[in-house]
Design a protein around this motif. Structure first.
Motif, PDB file in Angstrom:
ATOM      1  N   ASP A  52      -6.108  68.540 134.492  1.00 31.69           N
ATOM      2  CA  ASP A  52      -5.459  68.698 133.198  1.00 31.69           C
ATOM      3  C   ASP A  52      -4.045  69.266 133.358  1.00 31.69           C
ATOM      4  OD1 ASP A  52      -6.538  68.101 130.546  1.00 31.69           O
ATOM      5  OD2 ASP A  52      -5.887  70.144 130.070  1.00 31.69           O
ATOM      6  N   LEU A  53      -3.904  70.270 134.210  1.00 29.24           N
ATOM      7  CA  LEU A  53      -2.586  70.861 134.443  1.00 29.24           C
ATOM      8  C   LEU A  53      -1.654  69.865 135.126  1.00 29.24           C
ATOM      9  CD1 LEU A  53      -0.699  73.261 134.257  1.00 29.24           C
ATOM     10  CD2 LEU A  53      -1.654  74.099 136.404  1.00 29.24           C
ATOM     11  N   ALA A  54      -2.171  69.129 136.089  1.00 31.16           N
ATOM     12  CA  ALA A  54      -1.345  68.131 136.785  1.00 31.16           C
ATOM     13  C   ALA A  54      -0.842  67.068 135.814  1.00 31.16           C
ATOM     14  CB  ALA A  54      -2.138  67.490 137.919  1.00 31.16           C
ATOM     15  N   LYS A  55      -1.691  66.643 134.900  1.00 30.11           N
ATOM     16  CA  LYS A  55      -1.267  65.643 133.904  1.00 30.11           C
ATOM     17  C   LYS A  55      -0.201  66.210 132.978  1.00 30.11           C
ATOM     18  CE  LYS A  55      -5.448  62.867 133.924  1.00 30.11           C
ATOM     19  NZ  LYS A  55      -6.619  62.397 133.168  1.00 30.11           N
ATOM     20  N   ALA A  56      -0.345  67.467 132.572  1.00 34.28           N
ATOM     21  CA  ALA A  56       0.661  68.095 131.714  1.00 34.28           C
ATOM     22  C   ALA A  56       1.990  68.231 132.450  1.00 34.28           C
ATOM     23  CB  ALA A  56       0.176  69.458 131.235  1.00 34.28           C
ATOM     24  N   LEU A  57       1.933  68.631 133.721  1.00 27.11           N
ATOM     25  CA  LEU A  57       3.168  68.765 134.502  1.00 27.11           C
ATOM     26  C   LEU A  57       3.846  67.415 134.678  1.00 27.11           C
ATOM     27  CD1 LEU A  57       2.037  71.294 137.255  1.00 27.11           C
ATOM     28  CD2 LEU A  57       3.511  71.737 135.277  1.00 27.11           C
ATOM     29  N   THR A  95       7.296  64.116 140.449  1.00 26.35           N
ATOM     30  CA  THR A  95       6.466  63.229 139.639  1.00 26.35           C
ATOM     31  C   THR A  95       5.574  62.373 140.522  1.00 26.35           C
ATOM     32  OG1 THR A  95       8.141  63.178 137.891  1.00 26.35           O
ATOM     33  CG2 THR A  95       6.509  61.409 137.885  1.00 26.35           C
ATOM     34  N   TYR A  96       6.132  61.832 141.591  1.00 17.51           N
ATOM     35  CA  TYR A  96       5.354  60.997 142.512  1.00 17.51           C
ATOM     36  C   TYR A  96       4.217  61.809 143.141  1.00 17.51           C
ATOM     37  CZ  TYR A  96       4.065  58.239 146.555  1.00 17.51           C
ATOM     38  OH  TYR A  96       3.356  57.567 147.500  1.00 17.51           O
ATOM     39  N   VAL A  97       4.509  63.015 143.596  1.00 18.31           N
ATOM     40  CA  VAL A  97       3.487  63.855 144.235  1.00 18.31           C
ATOM     41  C   VAL A  97       2.389  64.219 143.233  1.00 18.31           C
ATOM     42  CG1 VAL A  97       3.075  66.130 145.267  1.00 18.31           C
ATOM     43  CG2 VAL A  97       5.015  64.758 146.025  1.00 18.31           C
ATOM     44  N   ILE A  98       2.767  64.552 142.024  1.00 20.25           N
ATOM     45  CA  ILE A  98       1.774  64.906 141.017  1.00 20.25           C
ATOM     46  C   ILE A  98       0.918  63.692 140.656  1.00 20.25           C
ATOM     47  CG2 ILE A  98       1.454  65.644 138.617  1.00 20.25           C
ATOM     48  CD1 ILE A  98       3.854  67.537 139.059  1.00 20.25           C
ATOM     49  N   HIS A  99       1.548  62.511 140.505  1.00 17.20           N
ATOM     50  CA  HIS A  99       0.764  61.301 140.230  1.00 17.20           C
ATOM     51  C   HIS A  99      -0.200  61.007 141.370  1.00 17.20           C
ATOM     52  CE1 HIS A  99       2.243  59.718 136.453  1.00 17.20           C
ATOM     53  NE2 HIS A  99       3.468  60.057 136.810  1.00 17.20           N
ATOM     54  N   TRP A 100       0.236  61.202 142.593  1.00 17.47           N
ATOM     55  CA  TRP A 100      -0.639  60.992 143.751  1.00 17.47           C
ATOM     56  C   TRP A 100      -1.822  61.958 143.705  1.00 17.47           C
ATOM     57  CZ3 TRP A 100      -1.675  64.378 147.849  1.00 17.47           C
ATOM     58  CH2 TRP A 100      -2.425  63.831 148.885  1.00 17.47           C
ATOM     59  N   GLU A 101      -1.550  63.207 143.360  1.00 20.23           N
ATOM     60  CA  GLU A 101      -2.614  64.210 143.256  1.00 20.23           C
ATOM     61  C   GLU A 101      -3.609  63.842 142.159  1.00 20.23           C
ATOM     62  OE1 GLU A 101      -4.934  67.492 143.899  1.00 20.23           O
ATOM     63  OE2 GLU A 101      -3.249  66.859 145.139  1.00 20.23           O
ATOM     64  N   ILE A 102      -3.108  63.374 141.031  1.00 14.66           N
ATOM     65  CA  ILE A 102      -3.981  62.973 139.929  1.00 14.66           C
ATOM     66  C   ILE A 102      -4.871  61.808 140.356  1.00 14.66           C
ATOM     67  CG2 ILE A 102      -4.021  61.885 137.637  1.00 14.66           C
ATOM     68  CD1 ILE A 102      -1.483  63.548 136.996  1.00 14.66           C
TER      69      ILE A 102
END
Length: 125
Positions: A52-57, A95-102
């Protein structure tokens, strides 16, 4: 007065407003993740608060990036361009790193759900 003059007056305010939306999304995401974390009993292995936090970020970074793109319209010096380019590159990488994590979290959650489902089916038969 020319169009560039009006843009230099209007765009900084508009970009600040868009960046504020990004800040609000981060604050909302943090509060929501804290609540989910508390309801998960403080278990760090539960992926809902993290996801949830990763999506918000990620969503917030999109707004921040939009503001930077607007700012690019009124760049007047090479120094401003270099700073803006560095900020945009940093935000794109984040953004790329967070999308990868999600994506990896969602895949591992789907695999875990499938494994639990398979175990349940085997016990039932």
């Amino acid at each position: 007065m020319d169009l560039h003059h009006y843009l230099t007056l209007f765009i900084p305010n508009l970009a600040s407003l868009i960046e504020m939306v990004g800040v609000i999304i981060v604050v909302y995401g943090v509060i929501r993740s804290i609540i989910l974390f508390i309801f998960a009993g403080g278990n760090l292995m539960v992926s809902d608060p993290k996801l949830d936090l990763a999506k918000a970020l990620s969503y917030s970074l999109e707004f921040k990036l939009a503001a930077e793109i607007l700012k690019s319209v009124i760049i007047q010096t090479l120094d401003e361009f270099v700073i803006l380019a560095a900020i945009v590159i940093l935000r794109v990488v984040l953004t790329y790193v967070i999308h990868w994590e999600i994506e990896s979290s969602e895949k591992s959650e789907a695999i875990e759900h499938r494994n639990l489902s398979d175990r349940f089916k085997k016990k039932g038969h």
